[in-house]
Design a protein around this motif. Structure first.
Motif, mmCIF file in Angstrom:
data_model
loop_
_atom_site.group_PDB
_atom_site.id
_atom_site.type_symbol
_atom_site.label_atom_id
_atom_site.label_comp_id
_atom_site.label_asym_id
_atom_site.label_seq_id
_atom_site.Cartn_x
_atom_site.Cartn_y
_atom_site.Cartn_z
ATOM 1 N N ILE A 1 151.194 44.531 30.917
ATOM 2 C CA ILE A 1 151.191 45.497 32.015
ATOM 3 C C ILE A 1 149.995 46.439 31.894
ATOM 4 C CG2 ILE A 1 152.410 47.537 32.918
ATOM 5 C CD1 ILE A 1 155.036 45.882 32.042
ATOM 6 N N VAL A 2 149.785 46.937 30.686
ATOM 7 C CA VAL A 2 148.683 47.872 30.447
ATOM 8 C C VAL A 2 147.345 47.186 30.692
ATOM 9 C CG1 VAL A 2 147.497 49.220 28.676
ATOM 10 C CG2 VAL A 2 149.978 49.371 28.884
ATOM 11 N N GLU A 3 147.234 45.948 30.250
ATOM 12 C CA GLU A 3 145.973 45.234 30.457
ATOM 13 C C GLU A 3 145.703 44.974 31.941
ATOM 14 O OE1 GLU A 3 146.285 42.031 27.639
ATOM 15 O OE2 GLU A 3 145.087 43.107 26.140
ATOM 16 N N ASN A 4 146.766 44.759 32.688
ATOM 17 C CA ASN A 4 146.622 44.618 34.137
ATOM 18 C C ASN A 4 146.070 45.890 34.763
ATOM 19 O OD1 ASN A 4 147.201 42.082 34.983
ATOM 20 N ND2 ASN A 4 149.397 42.419 35.183
ATOM 21 N N LYS A 5 146.596 47.023 34.309
ATOM 22 C CA LYS A 5 146.127 48.306 34.824
ATOM 23 C C LYS A 5 144.660 48.508 34.462
ATOM 24 C CE LYS A 5 149.916 49.628 36.742
ATOM 25 N NZ LYS A 5 150.004 49.668 38.205
ATOM 26 N N VAL A 6 144.286 48.073 33.260
ATOM 27 C CA VAL A 6 142.889 48.205 32.829
ATOM 28 C C VAL A 6 141.987 47.392 33.754
ATOM 29 C CG1 VAL A 6 141.252 47.612 31.007
ATOM 30 C CG2 VAL A 6 143.399 48.740 30.416
ATOM 31 N N VAL A 7 142.403 46.202 34.103
ATOM 32 C CA VAL A 7 141.621 45.356 34.999
ATOM 33 C C VAL A 7 141.485 46.027 36.364
ATOM 34 C CG1 VAL A 7 141.650 43.174 36.291
ATOM 35 C CG2 VAL A 7 142.152 43.183 33.844
ATOM 36 N N GLU A 8 142.597 46.569 36.847
ATOM 37 C CA GLU A 8 142.615 47.267 38.137
ATOM 38 C C GLU A 8 141.624 48.437 38.125
ATOM 39 O OE1 GLU A 8 146.000 49.768 40.534
ATOM 40 O OE2 GLU A 8 146.703 48.145 39.254
ATOM 41 N N LEU A 9 141.653 49.197 37.035
ATOM 42 C CA LEU A 9 140.762 50.347 36.915
ATOM 43 C C LEU A 9 139.305 49.898 36.856
ATOM 44 C CD1 LEU A 9 142.822 52.462 34.353
ATOM 45 C CD2 LEU A 9 142.259 53.132 36.691
ATOM 46 N N GLU A 10 139.057 48.779 36.193
ATOM 47 C CA GLU A 10 137.678 48.312 36.079
ATOM 48 C C GLU A 10 137.135 47.829 37.421
ATOM 49 O OE1 GLU A 10 137.728 45.780 32.611
ATOM 50 O OE2 GLU A 10 137.252 47.518 31.330
ATOM 51 N N ARG A 11 138.002 47.252 38.218
ATOM 52 C CA ARG A 11 137.602 46.832 39.558
ATOM 53 C C ARG A 11 137.213 48.060 40.380
ATOM 54 N NH1 ARG A 11 140.050 46.913 43.349
ATOM 55 N NH2 ARG A 11 142.168 46.962 42.528
ATOM 56 N N LYS A 12 138.043 49.075 40.292
ATOM 57 C CA LYS A 12 137.765 50.333 40.988
ATOM 58 C C LYS A 12 136.454 50.946 40.522
ATOM 59 C CE LYS A 12 142.197 52.359 42.274
ATOM 60 N NZ LYS A 12 142.973 53.600 42.374
ATOM 61 N N MET A 13 136.240 50.921 39.204
ATOM 62 C CA MET A 13 135.024 51.511 38.646
ATOM 63 C C MET A 13 133.785 50.777 39.142
ATOM 64 S SD MET A 13 136.264 52.334 34.761
ATOM 65 C CE MET A 13 134.631 52.751 34.156
ATOM 66 N N ALA A 14 133.879 49.467 39.231
ATOM 67 C CA ALA A 14 132.740 48.674 39.689
ATOM 68 C C ALA A 14 132.410 49.004 41.141
ATOM 69 C CB ALA A 14 133.039 47.185 39.529
ATOM 70 N N GLU A 15 133.442 49.121 41.963
ATOM 71 C CA GLU A 15 133.262 49.491 43.372
ATOM 72 C C GLU A 15 132.573 50.850 43.503
ATOM 73 O OE1 GLU A 15 136.730 49.587 46.050
ATOM 74 O OE2 GLU A 15 137.278 47.665 45.151
ATOM 75 N N LEU A 16 133.089 51.795 42.744
ATOM 76 C CA LEU A 16 132.531 53.145 42.757
ATOM 77 C C LEU A 16 131.079 53.142 42.332
ATOM 78 C CD1 LEU A 16 135.200 55.558 41.251
ATOM 79 C CD2 LEU A 16 133.958 55.850 43.375
ATOM 80 N N LYS A 17 130.787 52.354 41.287
ATOM 81 C CA LYS A 17 129.424 52.316 40.752
ATOM 82 C C LYS A 17 128.447 51.767 41.789
ATOM 83 C CE LYS A 17 126.684 50.762 36.796
ATOM 84 N NZ LYS A 17 125.557 50.754 37.747
ATOM 85 N N GLN A 18 128.852 50.702 42.480
ATOM 86 C CA GLN A 18 127.998 50.133 43.527
ATOM 87 C C GLN A 18 127.711 51.152 44.615
ATOM 88 O OE1 GLN A 18 129.221 46.626 45.508
ATOM 89 N NE2 GLN A 18 128.733 45.259 43.797
ATOM 90 N N PHE A 19 128.771 51.817 45.016
ATOM 91 C CA PHE A 19 128.640 52.815 46.076
ATOM 92 C C PHE A 19 127.697 53.928 45.632
ATOM 93 C CE2 PHE A 19 129.967 55.748 49.362
ATOM 94 C CZ PHE A 19 130.471 54.947 50.366
ATOM 95 N N ARG A 20 127.913 54.403 44.411
ATOM 96 C CA ARG A 20 127.065 55.487 43.910
ATOM 97 C C ARG A 20 125.612 55.044 43.795
ATOM 98 N NH1 ARG A 20 126.106 56.666 37.860
ATOM 99 N NH2 ARG A 20 125.338 54.587 38.324
ATOM 100 N N ASP A 21 125.385 53.840 43.241
ATOM 101 C CA ASP A 21 124.015 53.350 43.071
ATOM 102 C C ASP A 21 123.289 53.288 44.415
ATOM 103 O OD1 ASP A 21 124.477 53.168 40.406
ATOM 104 O OD2 ASP A 21 124.628 50.983 40.325
ATOM 105 N N SER A 22 124.009 52.821 45.438
ATOM 106 C CA SER A 22 123.392 52.734 46.766
ATOM 107 C C SER A 22 122.995 54.113 47.280
ATOM 108 C CB SER A 22 124.372 52.087 47.746
ATOM 109 O OG SER A 22 124.693 50.779 47.337
ATOM 110 N N LEU A 23 123.907 55.057 47.160
ATOM 111 C CA LEU A 23 123.600 56.414 47.629
ATOM 112 C C LEU A 23 122.491 57.043 46.791
ATOM 113 C CD1 LEU A 23 127.043 58.036 48.531
ATOM 114 C CD2 LEU A 23 125.335 57.090 50.057
#
Lengths: 134, 134
Positions: free
Chosen positions: A85-107
């Motif tokens: 369960i915890v590892e699933n949450k970690v994966v979820e968080l990493e997906r979110k982090m990647a999305e955020l990073k792309q958005f930030r890099d573009s801006l």
DNA sequence: TTTGACCTTTGACCAAACTCCAAGGTTTAT
DNA sequence: ATAAACCTTGGAGTTTGGTCAAAGGTCAAA
């Protein structure tokens, strides 16, 4: 033991929010005074901090409740289940982090390319900045 | 030019959602057919992608609308103003990323420390994992 | 030409997460 | 002992972001 107002004030939330969390099974005070006032202890505060942090990173109250229930009853779970369960949450968080990073890099690229002077921002398109990079 | 159903299908959203965005000033179709059908062009699609990406990283529709309006009227803004707005968003995103990273690191440490075996998860506390590290 | 899959509008409804109100009981400071 | 500042409950209202339904118009294929 703190009363509802004190706890609310320290975490900059409304007393109503704490009552709402209780009603929805997220955080019940560990006791009541003789006159019926809610009394929260240190463990309740830890739980509240958890709720606020989890909310801060975008988990819904339903997801938070799930995590809290797993935690509360972890003696009756197997390590491998909790780990999964915890590892699933970690994966979820990493997906979110990647999305955020792309958005930030573009801006950031837009900000870097923008001269920042007093002339028209005609060529500083926020939409364009976010369009190209995948 | 695409009709509402085609655009909705391609982005896996409801036609009602597109009408909702139009009603709330986020995305109006660039035209209408003789019979009154909404017609979206390539630029509308770019805008929709922007909306969906921004929503995906946690911006509210109100914030997204603000960015879209700045973008649409950027010819009448100074570079320095647009740059300042964009840099503010970058800071906001970085704060979010830091929060997410902390949360993930804490959960990752719990997963790492957890044996993952079939025994009781008594010592795998999700709350404890998130408590210590600031 | 009629059936089915589209589209239109208006307006009601929904879930999440609060937030406020009313009517009253409790505590504390003066 | 009384006012101010707390607390209780129940229930209603708010905001955000959709989602659905009704009643009807449009269009393409058989």
């Amino acid at each position: 033991m703190y009363r509802i107002g004190e706890l609310a004030q320290r975490y900059e939330i409304k007393t109503d929010t704490l009552r709402y969390y209780e009603k929805h099974g997220l955080l019940a005070p560990s006791g009541r005074s003789d006159s019926g006032y809610r009394l929260y202890d240190e463990a309740d505060e830890v739980k509240l901090r958890f709720i606020l942090r989890a909310k801060g990173v975008g988990f819904t109250l339903a997801q938070i409740q799930e995590l809290l229930m797993i935690d509360a009853s972890r003696a009756s779970w197997a390590c491998q289940d909790v780990k999964a369960i915890v590892e699933n949450k970690v994966v979820e968080l990493e997906r979110k982090m990647a999305e955020l990073k792309q958005f930030r890099d573009s801006l950031q690229q837009l900000a870097d390319a923008c001269c920042g002077g007093p002339e028209s921002a005609e060529h500083c398109s926020i939409l364009d900045a976010l369009e190209v990079r995948s």
